[in-house]
Motif scaffolding. Structure first.
Motif, PDB file in Angstrom:
ATOM      1  N   TYR A  81     -11.386   0.598   5.722  1.00 40.50           N
ATOM      2  CA  TYR A  81     -10.195   1.147   6.619  1.00 40.50           C
ATOM      3  C   TYR A  81      -9.310   3.063   6.160  1.00 40.50           C
ATOM      4  CZ  TYR A  81      -4.890   1.724   8.462  1.00 40.50           C
ATOM      5  OH  TYR A  81      -3.001   2.342   8.578  1.00 40.50           O
ATOM      6  N   PRO A  83      -7.006   5.411   7.075  1.00 36.68           N
ATOM      7  CA  PRO A  83      -5.089   5.261   7.421  1.00 36.68           C
ATOM      8  C   PRO A  83      -4.946   6.932   8.614  1.00 36.68           C
ATOM      9  CG  PRO A  83      -5.136   4.662   5.688  1.00 36.68           C
ATOM     10  CD  PRO A  83      -6.035   5.000   6.108  1.00 36.68           C
ATOM     11  N   ARG A  85      -2.943   9.693   8.533  1.00 32.90           N
ATOM     12  CA  ARG A  85      -2.623  11.232   7.754  1.00 32.90           C
ATOM     13  C   ARG A  85      -3.803  12.647   7.815  1.00 32.90           C
ATOM     14  NH1 ARG A  85      -3.285   9.754   1.675  1.00 32.90           N
ATOM     15  NH2 ARG A  85      -1.714   7.802   1.803  1.00 32.90           N
ATOM     16  N   ALA A  88      -4.865  13.859   2.804  1.00 27.03           N
ATOM     17  CA  ALA A  88      -4.714  12.835   1.522  1.00 27.03           C
ATOM     18  C   ALA A  88      -3.010  13.408   0.426  1.00 27.03           C
ATOM     19  CB  ALA A  88      -5.562  13.151   0.941  1.00 27.03           C
ATOM     20  N   ALA A  89      -2.310  13.226   0.755  1.00 23.65           N
ATOM     21  CA  ALA A  89      -1.255  13.807  -0.019  1.00 23.65           C
ATOM     22  C   ALA A  89      -0.862  13.346  -1.181  1.00 23.65           C
ATOM     23  CB  ALA A  89       0.131  13.766   0.774  1.00 23.65           C
ATOM     24  N   VAL A  99      -9.895   9.227  -5.768  1.00 23.52           N
ATOM     25  CA  VAL A  99      -9.723   8.180  -4.687  1.00 23.52           C
ATOM     26  C   VAL A  99     -10.756   7.682  -3.951  1.00 23.52           C
ATOM     27  CG1 VAL A  99      -9.602   9.663  -2.186  1.00 23.52           C
ATOM     28  CG2 VAL A  99      -8.648  10.343  -3.944  1.00 23.52           C
ATOM     29  N   SER A 102     -11.599   4.192  -5.764  1.00 25.95           N
ATOM     30  CA  SER A 102     -10.217   3.449  -5.672  1.00 25.95           C
ATOM     31  C   SER A 102     -10.209   2.335  -4.793  1.00 25.95           C
ATOM     32  CB  SER A 102      -8.977   4.103  -4.948  1.00 25.95           C
ATOM     33  OG  SER A 102      -8.845   4.769  -3.807  1.00 25.95           O
ATOM     34  N   GLY A 103     -11.469   2.647  -3.812  1.00 23.60           N
ATOM     35  CA  GLY A 103     -12.064   1.362  -2.863  1.00 23.60           C
ATOM     36  C   GLY A 103     -12.516   0.539  -2.827  1.00 23.60           C
ATOM     37  N   LEU A 151     -10.972   9.902   2.237  1.00 16.63           N
ATOM     38  CA  LEU A 151     -10.798   8.945   2.204  1.00 16.63           C
ATOM     39  C   LEU A 151     -11.613   8.486   3.531  1.00 16.63           C
ATOM     40  CD1 LEU A 151      -7.307   9.822   3.679  1.00 16.63           C
ATOM     41  CD2 LEU A 151      -7.722   9.637   2.017  1.00 16.63           C
ATOM     42  N   ARG A 154     -13.853   6.759   1.283  1.00 13.21           N
ATOM     43  CA  ARG A 154     -13.078   6.033  -0.072  1.00 13.21           C
ATOM     44  C   ARG A 154     -13.459   4.393   0.747  1.00 13.21           C
ATOM     45  NH1 ARG A 154      -6.755   5.927  -0.408  1.00 13.21           N
ATOM     46  NH2 ARG A 154      -7.056   5.778   2.008  1.00 13.21           N
TER      47      ARG A 154
ATOM     48  N   GLY B 149      -7.707  -0.094 -11.727  1.00 12.64           N
ATOM     49  CA  GLY B 149      -7.779   0.406 -11.055  1.00 12.64           C
ATOM     50  C   GLY B 149      -7.124  -0.113  -9.829  1.00 12.64           C
ATOM     51  N   VAL B 152      -4.228   1.940  -9.524  1.00 15.11           N
ATOM     52  CA  VAL B 152      -4.978   3.570  -8.950  1.00 15.11           C
ATOM     53  C   VAL B 152      -4.428   3.385  -7.227  1.00 15.11           C
ATOM     54  CG1 VAL B 152      -6.161   6.442  -9.417  1.00 15.11           C
ATOM     55  CG2 VAL B 152      -5.373   4.469 -10.900  1.00 15.11           C
ATOM     56  N   ALA B 153      -5.279   2.459  -7.350  1.00 14.23           N
ATOM     57  CA  ALA B 153      -5.582   2.139  -4.914  1.00 14.23           C
ATOM     58  C   ALA B 153      -3.861   1.689  -4.939  1.00 14.23           C
ATOM     59  CB  ALA B 153      -6.095   0.654  -5.204  1.00 14.23           C
ATOM     60  N   PHE B 156      -1.946   4.761  -4.375  1.00 11.49           N
ATOM     61  CA  PHE B 156      -1.780   6.018  -3.963  1.00 11.49           C
ATOM     62  C   PHE B 156      -1.722   6.172  -3.032  1.00 11.49           C
ATOM     63  CE2 PHE B 156      -5.821   8.534  -1.823  1.00 11.49           C
ATOM     64  CZ  PHE B 156      -5.542   9.432  -2.489  1.00 11.49           C
ATOM     65  N   ASP B 157      -2.158   5.239  -2.083  1.00 11.68           N
ATOM     66  CA  ASP B 157      -2.144   4.287  -0.186  1.00 11.68           C
ATOM     67  C   ASP B 157      -2.024   2.728  -0.780  1.00 11.68           C
ATOM     68  OD1 ASP B 157      -2.503   3.878   1.925  1.00 11.68           O
ATOM     69  OD2 ASP B 157      -4.108   5.341   2.206  1.00 11.68           O
ATOM     70  N   ALA B 160      -4.116   0.960   2.317  1.00 15.79           N
ATOM     71  CA  ALA B 160      -5.664   1.188   2.353  1.00 15.79           C
ATOM     72  C   ALA B 160      -5.717   0.246   0.828  1.00 15.79           C
ATOM     73  CB  ALA B 160      -6.039   1.968   1.979  1.00 15.79           C
ATOM     74  N   VAL B 163      -5.976  -3.519   2.802  1.00 11.44           N
ATOM     75  CA  VAL B 163      -6.993  -3.709   3.228  1.00 11.44           C
ATOM     76  C   VAL B 163      -8.412  -3.813   2.233  1.00 11.44           C
ATOM     77  CG1 VAL B 163      -8.762  -2.815   5.055  1.00 11.44           C
ATOM     78  CG2 VAL B 163      -5.917  -2.713   5.077  1.00 11.44           C
ATOM     79  N   ALA B 164      -8.059  -3.025   1.142  1.00 16.85           N
ATOM     80  CA  ALA B 164      -9.680  -2.734   0.045  1.00 16.85           C
ATOM     81  C   ALA B 164      -9.629  -3.972  -0.462  1.00 16.85           C
ATOM     82  CB  ALA B 164      -9.119  -2.537  -0.789  1.00 16.85           C
TER      83      ALA B 164
END
Ligand SMILES: Nc1ncnc2c1ncn2[C@@H]1O[C@H](COP(=O)(O)OP(=O)(O)OP(=O)(O)O)[C@@H](O)[C@H]1O
Ligand SMILES: [Mg+2]
Lengths: 235, 275
Positions: A81, A83, A85, A88-89, A99, A102-103, A151, A154, B149, B152-153, B156-157, B160, B163-164
């Motif tokens: 996903y 998002p 925006r 990447a604030a 970043v 983090s996915g 993003l 990610r 981990g 942090v995710a 940050f968002d 997202a 969904v992760a």
């Protein structure tokens, strides 16, 4: 052999308050298919994508991811996903690498760090999106287009089978759009990923989508990609 | 330095340094989520907990822990329901101050002790209190390392992260509980009003010069620990209150960091003139 259905909206209705934003929305996206969702500002594109990802719960109808109702879907590694925006604030400094990494948070869970295969995947998506050279740089020092690609990287790091992008072309110049188009083409045609992206500009990635769906008056309407109105000659 | 042979200084040093090193680790996530004042609010609630503890005759730590954990649950509830938001936060926290003062005055002799906990009393700690502080800090440290981990995710968002596949709701609750532990852990040494400063100021200072999230976190912990050591020794030398001088040293670090950042940028802007 037909490809598996990655995303399905079945008579989905939703409203934030009393007024419906969406009603009776139907959509099916198969693996290897690229669907563009267009519509004016405020038409309900973001709402529709959030419903598709289970970030909002529909007031009627069902959303399925890979055949499973989204409320009981657990295999989130198969979904990516990006998002909506402009940038990447981030309040604190964060590197491109962090970043992207983090996915993997959901896949890794507690204590664990990325293994060799996952580190290779991180390197692969950074390459794919042309970010290898800036991987250690703070995201805030990147251009808007590079931030957008971070993003996307990610979202791709778990090798998802369904990628959902909300307005990926906003604030991105022509060159960066070309990179984005090439990346999406590669994902859809070579890796057979299902891709859904939204855009308020039907010409942003012209000719790329297999199907174009317009959100209008709370409903989803098919628009033939070939018949997409030319600039200035639209409805 | 023979100050360090003094027992009360050793206890103060251990407690202040440990709390000031751990608080920014949690603060990194809180600040990134735009909730810098959560710790401050938790301090208000802990004040009510301390007052209640004096009233019913249990250890202040127990009362503070009980009420901050309850507040963490309430905050989590209101935040998730998305209804009252800011307003319910304010309600909980002002309620904390009002109730704390009421409890404390009712308990009579407890009032001075309660007021002491508002600004801390680093120089009057027992080894038992130091041990409690270190134990709470260890719990916080383990939680931050284990959840690094996903945190942090989340920071940050949030969408997202969801969904992760990150269990966002449980994680938000855990983070709020950890903030409560830091506040209670810092209560004796830094006081309920200033402990949350160490969750925010070292992070703000580190963010001026770091280029990654991990580096920000490590540098913030180092700045926190350093400010505690320097601030405490300065307080002893200058006969000042430890909590104030520790926080002022941290603010000094922030000022230095902004100057360092400005210096780093200048050569690039004026590069053509200089070379
Ligand atoms: N959180 C919310 N609460 C209440 N109403 C909302 C919320 N988010 C969106 N809306 C409303 O729902 C409608 C659809 O919004 P949505 O964000 O889905 O539109 P969009 O097509 O994505 O627009 P854009 O092109 O600006 O991104 C709008 O009328 C908007 O005002
Ligand atoms: Mg939108």
């Amino acid at each position: 052999m037909t490809a598996a259905v990655a995303l399905e909206l079945d008579a989905v209705g939703f409203g934030y308050g009393r007024d419906a934003v969406l009603h009776d929305a139907d959509l099916r996206v198969r693996e290897g298919e690229l669907v563009a969702v267009v519509g004016a500002n405020g038409a309900g594109k973001t709402t529709m994508l959030k419903l598709a990802l289970g970030l909002l719960a529909p007031t009627s109808g069902v959303v399925r991811l890979f055949g499973t109702p989204v409320a009981s879907f657990r295999d989130w590694q198969r979904v990516g996903y990006v998002p909506q925006r402009a940038a990447a604030a981030s309040v604190l400094p964060v590197s491109v690498d962090e970043v992207v990494r983090s996915g993997l948070a959901g896949a890794l869970g507690l204590w664990r760090r990325p293994d060799a295969a996952q580190r290779a995947r991180i390197a692969h998506v950074l390459d794919l999106l042309g970010l290898a050279a800036v991987r250690a740089a703070p995201v805030a020092t990147l251009s808007g287009g590079q931030q957008q690609r971070a993003l996307i990287a990610r979202a791709l790091v778990t090798a998802p089978r369904l990628l959902v992008l909300d307005e990926p072309t906003t604030g991105v110049d022509a060159a960066a759009r070309a990179t984005l188009r090439a990346s999406l083409e590669h994902l859809v045609h070579d890796e057979h990923v299902a891709v859904v992206y939204s855009s308020h500009d039907p010409h942003a990635l012209r000719g790329l989508a297999d199907r174009v769906v317009e959100v209008r008056d709370g409903g989803l309407h098919d628009v033939a990609p070939a018949a997409a109105p030319a600039p200035g000659g639209g409805r | 330095m023979d100050v360090l042979t003094l027992g009360f200084m050793q206890r103060a040093l251990v407690a202040c340094v440990v709390v000031s090193a751990v608080a920014p680790l949690v603060g990194t996530f809180v600040v990134q989520r735009g909730q810098s004042l959560t710790g401050d609010g938790m301090g208000h609630v802990a004040f009510a907990g301390v007052g209640l503890a004096f009233l019913v005759g249990v250890a202040p730590l127990v009362g503070a822990l009980a009420l901050t954990v309850l507040a963490a649950l309430a905050l989590y509830r209101t935040e998730r329901s998305g209804l009252a938001g800011d307003l319910s936060l304010a309600l909980v926290f002002y309620g904390g101050i009002a109730a704390g003062y009421l409890f404390a005055t009712r308990s009579g002799g407890g009032l001075n002790a309660v007021l002491g906990l508002l600004f801390g009393s680093a120089l009057d700690l027992t080894w038992g209190q130091v041990a409690a502080v270190v134990a709470l800090a260890l719990v916080v440290l383990v939680a931050v390392v284990a959840l690094y981990g996903p945190l942090v995710a989340l920071a940050f968002d949030e969408s997202a992260a969801r969904v992760a596949g990150v269990p966002v709701d449980g994680l938000v609750l855990t983070l709020t509980l950890v903030v409560a532990l830091v506040v209670v852990g810092g209560m004796y040494a830094l006081g309920l009003l200033l402990v949350s400063a160490m969750m925010v100021i070292p992070v703000a200072a580190a963010a001026q010069v770091a280029t990654s999230y991990r580096a920000t976190m490590r540098l913030a912990a180092a700045i926190g620990a350093g400010s505690a050591a320097v601030g405490l020794l300065a307080a002893y030398a200058g006969d000042a209150t430890p909590a104030s001088s520790i926080v002022l040293v941290a603010i000094g670090c922030y000022v230095v960091a902004t100057v360092v950042r400005a210096r780093r940028r200048r050569p690039r802007a004026a590069g053509s003139v200089a070379s």
